[in-house]
Scaffold this motif. Structure first.
Motif, PDB file in Angstrom:
ATOM      1  N   UNK A  23       0.825  -1.214   0.000  1.00 30.87           N
ATOM      2  CA  UNK A  23       0.000   0.000   0.000  1.00 30.87           C
ATOM      3  C   UNK A  23       0.856   1.260   0.000  1.00 30.87           C
ATOM      4  N   UNK A  24       1.975   1.248   0.727  1.00 29.79           N
ATOM      5  CA  UNK A  24       2.859   2.416   0.755  1.00 29.79           C
ATOM      6  C   UNK A  24       3.555   2.606  -0.584  1.00 29.79           C
ATOM      7  N   UNK A  25       3.934   1.501  -1.213  1.00 27.33           N
ATOM      8  CA  UNK A  25       4.656   1.582  -2.482  1.00 27.33           C
ATOM      9  C   UNK A  25       3.710   1.884  -3.644  1.00 27.33           C
ATOM     10  N   UNK A  26       2.541   1.266  -3.631  1.00 33.49           N
ATOM     11  CA  UNK A  26       1.564   1.433  -4.713  1.00 33.49           C
ATOM     12  C   UNK A  26       0.219   1.855  -4.132  1.00 33.49           C
ATOM     13  N   UNK A  27       0.097   3.110  -3.705  1.00 32.67           N
ATOM     14  CA  UNK A  27      -1.114   3.521  -2.988  1.00 32.67           C
ATOM     15  C   UNK A  27      -2.395   3.485  -3.824  1.00 32.67           C
ATOM     16  N   UNK A  28      -2.290   3.641  -5.133  1.00 32.71           N
ATOM     17  CA  UNK A  28      -3.492   3.714  -5.976  1.00 32.71           C
ATOM     18  C   UNK A  28      -3.692   2.476  -6.833  1.00 32.71           C
ATOM     19  N   UNK A  29      -3.067   1.361  -6.435  1.00 31.93           N
ATOM     20  CA  UNK A  29      -3.166   0.139  -7.229  1.00 31.93           C
ATOM     21  C   UNK A  29      -3.806  -0.959  -6.391  1.00 31.93           C
ATOM     22  N   UNK A  30      -4.738  -1.662  -7.011  1.00 28.76           N
ATOM     23  CA  UNK A  30      -5.343  -2.811  -6.330  1.00 28.76           C
ATOM     24  C   UNK A  30      -4.512  -4.046  -6.660  1.00 28.76           C
ATOM     25  N   UNK A  31      -4.272  -4.876  -5.651  1.00 29.84           N
ATOM     26  CA  UNK A  31      -3.452  -6.072  -5.829  1.00 29.84           C
ATOM     27  C   UNK A  31      -4.279  -7.276  -5.397  1.00 29.84           C
ATOM     28  N   UNK A  32      -4.366  -8.242  -6.261  1.00 27.13           N
ATOM     29  CA  UNK A  32      -5.150  -9.452  -5.971  1.00 27.13           C
ATOM     30  C   UNK A  32      -4.519 -10.234  -4.829  1.00 27.13           C
ATOM     31  N   UNK A  33      -5.345 -10.989  -4.123  1.00 24.53           N
ATOM     32  CA  UNK A  33      -4.848 -11.757  -2.971  1.00 24.53           C
ATOM     33  C   UNK A  33      -3.777 -12.759  -3.368  1.00 24.53           C
ATOM     34  N   UNK A  34      -3.932 -13.433  -4.522  1.00 28.02           N
ATOM     35  CA  UNK A  34      -2.913 -14.406  -4.923  1.00 28.02           C
ATOM     36  C   UNK A  34      -1.603 -13.699  -5.293  1.00 28.02           C
TER      37      UNK A  34
END
Length: 173
Positions: A23-34
Motif C-alpha cells: 500500500x505504501x509503495x503502490x497507494x493507488x493500485x489494487x493487488x489481488x490476494x494471490x
C-alpha cells in the motif's frame, strides 16, 4: 520456501507487513490476494537466500554472528550488487535510530529539560539546603544562648536567695 511440516507461518513474513509495504509503495493500485501471496513467498525466499549465503560467508570467516558486512557480501556474490548502496543507506538509518533510542533511554533526556536548566535547578536546591541548614544552626545557637542565660539567671537568683537566707540567719542571732 514453504515447508510441508505445517510451519509455513514460521518461515514467512507477516502478511500484514507485506500488505502495508504494498500500500505504501503502490497507494493507488489494487493487488489481488494471490499476487499478495506471491509477493510474500518471493520475499521469504529472497530473505532465505540472502541469509543462507551470509551464513556461509560468516562461517568461512570463522565468525559466529552474521554481521551487516556478511549480508552485503552475500548480496554481491548472489548478483544483487545494485542493492548494496540502498542497503548501506538503510543500515546507516538503522544505526542512527538505534543511537537515538539509546540516548533517549537516558533519564535526563526523557525529562525533556536541557542539561543547563537541570544544573541551574540543582544549584538552586543546594543553595536552599545550605540556607535551611544555616537557619537551623542559628536557631540552635539562639536556644543554647537562651538556655545559658536562664541558667545564669537561675544561678544568680539562687545565690541571691542563699545570701538572703544567710543574712536572715545572722539577724536572728
Amino acid at each position: 520456501m514453504a515447508s510441508s511440516s505445517g510451519n509455513d507461518d514460521d518461515l514467512t513474513i507477516p502478511r500484514a507487513a507485506i500488505n502495508k509495504m504494498i500500500k505504501e509503495t503502490l497507494p493507488n493500485v489494487r493487488v489481488a490476494n494471490d499476487a499478495r501471496e506471491l509477493v510474500v513467498n518471493c520475499c521469504t525466499e529472497f530473505i532465505h537466500l540472502i541469509s543462507s549465503e551470509a551464513n556461509e560467508i560468516c562461517n568461512k570467516s570463522e565468525k559466529k554472528t552474521i554481521s551487516p558486512e556478511h549480508v552485503i557480501q552475500a548480496l554481491e556474490s548472489l548478483g544483487f550488487g545494485s542493492y548494496i548502496s540502498e542497503v548501506k543507506e538503510v543500515l546507516q538509518e538503522c544505526k542512527t535510530v538505534a543511537l537515538k533510542r539509546r540516548k533517549a533511554s537516558s533519564r535526563l533526556e526523557n525529562l525533556g529539560i536541557p542539561e543547563e536548566e537541570l544544573l541551574r535547578q540543582q544549584q538552586e536546591l543546594f543553595a536552599k539546603a545550605r540556607q535551611q541548614q544555616a537557619e537551623l544552626a542559628q536557631q540552635e545557637w539562639l536556644q543554647m544562648q537562651q538556655a545559658a542565660q536562664q541558667a545564669q539567671l537561675a544561678a544568680t537568683a539562687s545565690a541571691s536567695n542563699q545570701a538572703g537566707s544567710s543574712q536572715d540567719e545572722e539577724d536572728d542571732d
